[in-house]
Design an enzyme around this catalytic site. Sequence first.
Site, PDB file in Angstrom:
ATOM      1  N   SER A 180      -0.075 -11.929  10.682  1.00  0.00           N
ATOM      2  CA  SER A 180      -0.518 -13.205  11.252  1.00  0.00           C
ATOM      3  C   SER A 180       0.623 -14.206  11.289  1.00  0.00           C
ATOM      4  O   SER A 180       0.512 -15.240  11.936  1.00  0.00           O
ATOM      5  CB  SER A 180      -1.672 -13.776  10.413  1.00  0.00           C
ATOM      6  OG  SER A 180      -1.220 -13.993   9.083  1.00  0.00           O
TER       7      SER A 180
ATOM      8  N   HIS B 264       6.669  -8.166  -0.926  1.00  0.00           N
ATOM      9  CA  HIS B 264       5.649  -8.663  -1.856  1.00  0.00           C
ATOM     10  C   HIS B 264       5.390  -7.696  -3.006  1.00  0.00           C
ATOM     11  O   HIS B 264       4.334  -7.762  -3.634  1.00  0.00           O
ATOM     12  CB  HIS B 264       4.349  -8.967  -1.101  1.00  0.00           C
ATOM     13  CG  HIS B 264       4.491 -10.125  -0.140  1.00  0.00           C
ATOM     14  ND1 HIS B 264       3.578 -10.400   0.857  1.00  0.00           N
ATOM     15  CD2 HIS B 264       5.451 -11.079  -0.036  1.00  0.00           C
ATOM     16  CE1 HIS B 264       3.983 -11.479   1.536  1.00  0.00           C
ATOM     17  NE2 HIS B 264       5.118 -11.902   1.019  1.00  0.00           N
TER      18      HIS B 264
ATOM     19  N   CYS C 188       4.454  -6.175 -17.868  1.00  0.00           N
ATOM     20  CA  CYS C 188       4.027  -7.205 -18.810  1.00  0.00           C
ATOM     21  C   CYS C 188       4.664  -8.531 -18.402  1.00  0.00           C
ATOM     22  O   CYS C 188       5.871  -8.586 -18.148  1.00  0.00           O
ATOM     23  CB  CYS C 188       4.436  -6.828 -20.229  1.00  0.00           C
ATOM     24  SG  CYS C 188       4.098  -8.151 -21.401  1.00  0.00           S
TER      25      CYS C 188
ATOM     26  N   CYS D 251       7.220  -9.475 -21.810  1.00  0.00           N
ATOM     27  CA  CYS D 251       8.398  -8.695 -22.211  1.00  0.00           C
ATOM     28  C   CYS D 251       8.913  -7.814 -21.080  1.00  0.00           C
ATOM     29  O   CYS D 251       9.977  -7.211 -21.211  1.00  0.00           O
ATOM     30  CB  CYS D 251       8.081  -7.838 -23.438  1.00  0.00           C
ATOM     31  SG  CYS D 251       7.008  -6.434 -23.063  1.00  0.00           S
TER      32      CYS D 251
ATOM     33  N   ASP E 294       0.799  -1.235   0.000  1.00  0.00           N
ATOM     34  CA  ASP E 294       0.000   0.000   0.000  1.00  0.00           C
ATOM     35  C   ASP E 294       0.831   1.285   0.000  1.00  0.00           C
ATOM     36  O   ASP E 294       0.276   2.386  -0.032  1.00  0.00           O
ATOM     37  CB  ASP E 294      -0.977  -0.003   1.198  1.00  0.00           C
ATOM     38  CG  ASP E 294      -0.268  -0.170   2.548  1.00  0.00           C
ATOM     39  OD1 ASP E 294       0.916   0.203   2.671  1.00  0.00           O
ATOM     40  OD2 ASP E 294      -0.926  -0.680   3.488  1.00  0.00           O
TER      41      ASP E 294
HETATM   42  P1  OAD Z   1      -3.194 -11.103   7.864  1.00  0.00           P
HETATM   43  O1  OAD Z   1      -4.560 -10.652   7.497  1.00  0.00           O
HETATM   44  O2  OAD Z   1      -2.883 -12.540   7.684  1.00  0.00           O
HETATM   45  O3  OAD Z   1      -2.889 -10.726   9.381  1.00  0.00           O
HETATM   46  C1  OAD Z   1      -3.129  -9.445   9.877  1.00  0.00           C
HETATM   47  C2  OAD Z   1      -2.672  -9.394  11.314  1.00  0.00           C
HETATM   48  O4  OAD Z   1      -2.792  -8.050  11.775  1.00  0.00           O
HETATM   49  C3  OAD Z   1      -3.473 -10.268  12.284  1.00  0.00           C
HETATM   50  O5  OAD Z   1      -2.589 -11.037  13.082  1.00  0.00           O
HETATM   51  C4  OAD Z   1      -4.230  -9.247  13.148  1.00  0.00           C
HETATM   52  O6  OAD Z   1      -4.430  -9.705  14.490  1.00  0.00           O
HETATM   53  C5  OAD Z   1      -3.301  -8.066  13.111  1.00  0.00           C
HETATM   54  N1  OAD Z   1      -3.927  -6.755  13.335  1.00  0.00           N
HETATM   55  C6  OAD Z   1      -5.194  -6.361  13.039  1.00  0.00           C
HETATM   56  N2  OAD Z   1      -5.390  -5.072  13.356  1.00  0.00           N
HETATM   57  C7  OAD Z   1      -4.215  -4.615  13.878  1.00  0.00           C
HETATM   58  C8  OAD Z   1      -3.768  -3.358  14.377  1.00  0.00           C
HETATM   59  N3  OAD Z   1      -4.578  -2.291  14.397  1.00  0.00           N
HETATM   60  N4  OAD Z   1      -2.498  -3.259  14.812  1.00  0.00           N
HETATM   61  C9  OAD Z   1      -1.668  -4.336  14.796  1.00  0.00           C
HETATM   62  N5  OAD Z   1      -2.037  -5.548  14.326  1.00  0.00           N
HETATM   63  C10 OAD Z   1      -3.291  -5.691  13.858  1.00  0.00           C
HETATM   64  O7  OAD Z   1      -2.174 -10.172   7.031  1.00  0.00           O
HETATM   65  P2  OAD Z   1      -0.637 -10.368   6.737  1.00  0.00           P
HETATM   66  O8  OAD Z   1       0.055 -11.058   7.871  1.00  0.00           O
HETATM   67  O9  OAD Z   1      -0.119  -9.052   6.284  1.00  0.00           O
HETATM   68  O10 OAD Z   1       0.335 -11.508   0.532  1.00  0.00           O
HETATM   69  O11 OAD Z   1      -0.687 -11.335   5.492  1.00  0.00           O
HETATM   70  C11 OAD Z   1       0.508 -11.740   4.898  1.00  0.00           C
HETATM   71  C12 OAD Z   1       0.345 -11.844   3.396  1.00  0.00           C
HETATM   72  O12 OAD Z   1      -0.794 -12.645   3.109  1.00  0.00           O
HETATM   73  C13 OAD Z   1       0.050 -10.536   2.701  1.00  0.00           C
HETATM   74  O13 OAD Z   1       1.218  -9.811   2.373  1.00  0.00           O
HETATM   75  C14 OAD Z   1      -0.635 -10.967   1.451  1.00  0.00           C
HETATM   76  C15 OAD Z   1      -1.534 -12.041   2.018  1.00  0.00           C
HETATM   77  O14 OAD Z   1      -1.834 -13.021   1.174  1.00  0.00           O
HETATM   78  C16 OAD Z   1       0.117 -11.434  -0.788  1.00  0.00           C
HETATM   79  O15 OAD Z   1      -0.850 -10.894  -1.278  1.00  0.00           O
HETATM   80  C17 OAD Z   1       1.161 -12.084  -1.638  1.00  0.00           C
END
Ligand code: OAD
Length: 243
Positions: A189, A119, A127, A130, A104
């Site tokens: 997570s 990521h 593309c 190419c 983001d």
């Molecule tokens: P997740 O959705 O798996 O986890 C989000 C985490 O943030 C959870 O453990 C929540 O408890 C925590 N959380 C929620 N609100 C919060 C806050 N205000 N402050 C602190 N923590 C909070 O997201 P990611 O771990 O980012 O990859 O997921 C990893 C990857 O999975 C992403 O980069 C994405 C996804 O698939 C791709 O798209 C390749």
Amino acid sequence: MSAGLDEARTRLLGARSIFVLTGSGISSESGLPTFRGVGGFWRTLRVEELASPEGFAQDPQLVWTWYNERLASHAGAEPNAGHRALAALQARHGDFTLATQNVDSLHLRAGSRDVLELHGNLREARCDLCGARRLLGAEGFPLAEIEHECGGRFRPDIVWFGESLPYDVWERAAEAASRADVVLVVGTSGLVNPAAQLVTHYPSGSAFVIEVNPEATPISRRADAALRGTAASLLPELAETPA
Ligand code: OAD
């Protein structure tokens, strides 16, 4: 027993080398949804069905529609106190590395430098044949122009499930995680590898690991301080910057 906020703050203040890993939770107080929380589905689809080469091959327009919606929501979001606290921490520490799983750009907009975007990001499309690149604005990628004249397709410059992380970005992150004496992991997570391994496998045994997350995760077992709260409320306290 897990250490508390005071000890975590003291460790950060005295750190020789800091490594930070963030996930989508740090942007949730900017109004952007996490992947696996409430609202973690888009329409009825899981992220793995959209963010994958197979998902794109099956329906590129659907995948771009998802990313275009996300781009629009990123453009409407502002960095929060959590992003700003990390930028302030970096300004004070010589040896500081921030790696994020987020696409983001909010860390950059908050003033963080040299962000390792594990990521990828949503600033460009490329593309798949190419390698031609196009800048992405808030309006997103025009669905009628996905097919490129070379015979390939424009796709988001994102690392999808089943794809390798960019080599140089990964090497720098792994090296910084190994070198750090304090590791801070925020809003992830810990379910997606190899990113999570930067915290679970790479830090030395003596590194002090701080987790900021309202919920317990698989990373919590490795955390010396598992701080249960949100990024925007806890990070300014940890970094001693105003909320
Ligand atoms: P997740 O959705 O798996 O986890 C989000 C985490 O943030 C959870 O453990 C929540 O408890 C925590 N959380 C929620 N609100 C919060 C806050 N205000 N402050 C602190 N923590 C909070 O997201 P990611 O771990 O980012 O990859 O997921 C990893 C990857 O999975 C992403 O980069 C994405 C996804 O698939 C791709 O798209 C390749």
